[in-house]
Design a protein around this motif. Structure first.
Motif, short mmCIF file in Angstrom:
data_model
loop_
_atom_site.label_atom_id
_atom_site.label_comp_id
_atom_site.label_asym_id
_atom_site.label_seq_id
_atom_site.Cartn_x
_atom_site.Cartn_y
_atom_site.Cartn_z
N SER A 100 0.86 -1.18 0.00
CA SER A 100 0.00 0.00 0.00
C SER A 100 0.89 1.23 0.00
O SER A 100 2.01 1.20 0.53
N SER A 101 0.42 2.29 -0.61
CA SER A 101 1.23 3.50 -0.70
C SER A 101 0.33 4.73 -0.83
O SER A 101 -0.69 4.69 -1.52
N TYR B 14 -3.95 -4.52 3.68
CA TYR B 14 -3.50 -3.86 4.91
C TYR B 14 -3.34 -4.97 5.94
O TYR B 14 -3.89 -6.06 5.78
N TYR B 15 -2.58 -4.72 6.98
CA TYR B 15 -2.37 -5.79 7.97
C TYR B 15 -1.79 -5.19 9.24
O TYR B 15 -1.48 -4.00 9.33
N ASP C 209 -6.41 1.70 2.57
CA ASP C 209 -7.77 1.85 3.09
C ASP C 209 -8.45 0.48 3.09
O ASP C 209 -8.43 -0.22 2.07
N PRO C 210 -9.05 0.06 4.21
CA PRO C 210 -9.68 -1.27 4.26
C PRO C 210 -10.71 -1.52 3.16
O PRO C 210 -10.91 -2.67 2.75
N LEU D 125 -12.19 -4.63 -3.21
CA LEU D 125 -12.04 -4.17 -4.59
C LEU D 125 -10.92 -4.93 -5.30
O LEU D 125 -11.07 -5.39 -6.44
N LEU D 126 -9.78 -5.07 -4.62
CA LEU D 126 -8.67 -5.82 -5.20
C LEU D 126 -9.04 -7.29 -5.37
O LEU D 126 -8.70 -7.91 -6.38
N ALA D 127 -9.73 -7.83 -4.38
CA ALA D 127 -10.16 -9.23 -4.48
C ALA D 127 -11.07 -9.44 -5.68
O ALA D 127 -10.94 -10.44 -6.40
N GLN D 128 -11.96 -8.50 -5.92
CA GLN D 128 -12.88 -8.63 -7.06
C GLN D 128 -12.12 -8.56 -8.38
O GLN D 128 -12.46 -9.28 -9.33
#
Length: 468
Positions: A206-207, A249-250, A295-296, A301-304
């Motif tokens: 993430s950035s 995120y983690y 952002d959570p 969105l990435l998974a989709q």
């Protein structure tokens, strides 16, 4: 009474009998050559209990379960000993963890250690397990800081039990399917070079850095590959491969299978009777940083986006016949060159220092264990599974994507998939030039020397060669 009083009949009878025997033999040989392949598949919930350490103890422990974790595997049953592939929703299963998993799988499933491949999807809000390193930690008064030992033992027992149970209902395979598709706006290279050829910006998963977001995607493998096995028109299992760091995120204590696990679940909803097993490709220098600010809300969105790529790959699948004789397994044990920055005395000092930060002591133990194993000559198996015109390479470490792209070029007529994140004892594995460019991935988190590229590329050439 003499059966053959006319001796002229005897040679004719012998000739006829020989032809019959030869014909039966040829039929048996033909039957052997067309022997159907059989597989079994299995899965097991491996969600850790609350309070469990996550990511080797480097982040907050489990405070809540956001998504369940699973172990998923496939066993190939052909004329040789079984071949076992296992994918875990863990950040890593390293060094001694690899040893124990493979030994137990081999014993339970009637095969050998070198015919088992164990890989992790590398989600960071999951357990990181290194059994031999944990011994060093416990010897220095650090018990239970890396992972929950009772949980790991339970996971191994239950996973291997369901794997063994699956042997009672094998399924015949008649075809292998292959399909690939581009995944839009997910992967980007983490290493952005300046005009001097050195790493100027490290673009993590993430950035929020405008320059990092504006920079090109860089060197990636944009395709997700889906290899499927079928019984005529019935799909039995889908194996998918995509190269990226999977976390959005983690570190906040929320256990999650993250983007790759959620994408896997979305694809399974479309093919509910087909088990989906996902493997992380060579994503050591790949992340979602260009398209993810942490952002959570970006996780789904990435998974989709990955799930959309999986769906397109599935819909583009081309099937070809497959028998047991089309299955081939190769193994090459390798001893990777050690980083000269690993100092046994210094690492031991950090590990034994009760005033040192806990995370530094854990990291020192991980470095020290890998150093000692490698100096003792402990090799890592790199393996290749060939299924007709499809080939799957199983690699160690947080491998740079250049190795995956090179493997595809070595066998341009085949459908080449790569699973990295096997034994992550070596840490990040870069290319030779990458070590001279600097950056995070080739710093202290890499336990291999810059010379690692040559033996790995040579190993890939040997495994992907046409001589089986």
């Amino acid at each position: 009474m003499h059966l053959f009083r006319n001796h002229s009949v005897l040679p004719q009878f012998v000739l006829l009998f020989s032809v019959l025997v030869l014909n039966v033999s040829l039929q048996a040989e033909d039957a052997s050559q067309t022997k159907p392949l059989q597989i079994t598949t299995f899965q097991c919930d491996i969600t850790p209990p609350l309070g469990s350490p996550l990511c080797y103890g480097h982040v907050r422990p489990a405070k809540k379960i956001v998504d369940p974790l699973s172990a998923r595997g496939i066993i190939f049953l052909n004329s040789d000993q079984p071949i076992v592939l296992l994918a875990l929703d863990w950040v890593g299963a390293n060094n001694g963890a690899q040893d124990v998993w493979k030994q137990r799988l081999a014993e339970a499933l009637g095969t050998t250690v070198d015919r088992c491949a164990v890989h992790c999807l590398h989600q960071h809000d999951t357990p990181g397990v290194d059994i031999s390193t944990n011994v060093l930690l416990e010897q220095n008064g650090l018990k239970g800081v890396m992972y929950d030992a009772a949980y790991v033992e339970d996971v191994m027992q239950r996973t291997i039990a369901v794997a063994k149970q699956s042997l009672s209902h094998p399924q015949p395979v008649t075809h292998v399917g292959t399909g690939k598709a581009k995944v839009a706006q997910f992967a980007s290279n983490r290493r952005i070079l300046g005009t001097d050829g050195k790493v100027k910006i490290v673009r993590f998963s993430s950035s929020r850095n405008p320059a990092a977001i504006a920079a090109p995607e860089g060197t990636i493998d944009a395709d997700v590959r889906v290899l499927s096995l079928w019984n005529e028109d019935k799909p039995l299992v889908a194996l998918s491969y995509y190269a990226t760091h999977p976390q959005s995120y983690y570190g906040k204590g929320g256990v999650s299978c993250d983007t790759v696990g959620l994408a896997r679940a979305l694809h399974e909803q479309q093919t509910p009777e087909t088990l989906h097993i996902h493997f992380n490709g060579a994503g050591g220098n790949i992340g979602a940083g260009k398209y993810n600010n942490g952002d959570p809300k970006n996780r789904p969105l990435l998974a989709q986006r990955l799930a959309d790529g999986m769906k397109q790959a599935w819909e583009s699948t081309k099937k070809s016949p497959l028998t047991a004789n089309d299955v081939n397994w190769k193994v090459k044990p390798v001893l990777l060159p050690l980083r000269d920055t690993l100092d046994e005395a210094a690492l031991t000092g950090i590990l034994q220092n009760p005033r040192a930060k806990l995370t530094d002591r854990i990291r020192a133990a991980r470095d020290l264990n890998y150093l000692q194993r490698t100096k003792a000559g402990t090799t890592i198996d790199i393996t290749r599974l060939k299924l007709g015109s499809a080939q799957i390479i199983h690699m160690p470490g947080e491998l740079f994507v250049e190795y995956q792209l090179a493997a595809q070029k070595m066998a341009p007529d085949d459908f080449v998939c790569m699973a990295a994140y096997g034994d992550q004892g070596p840490g990040y594995i870069g290319t030779t030039i990458a070590y001279s460019q600097g950056g995070y991935e080739t710093g202290r988190v890499s336990r291999t020397a810059p010379e690692v590229e040559e033996p790995l590329m040579q190993t890939l050439k040997e495994l992907l060669g046409t001589n089986d």
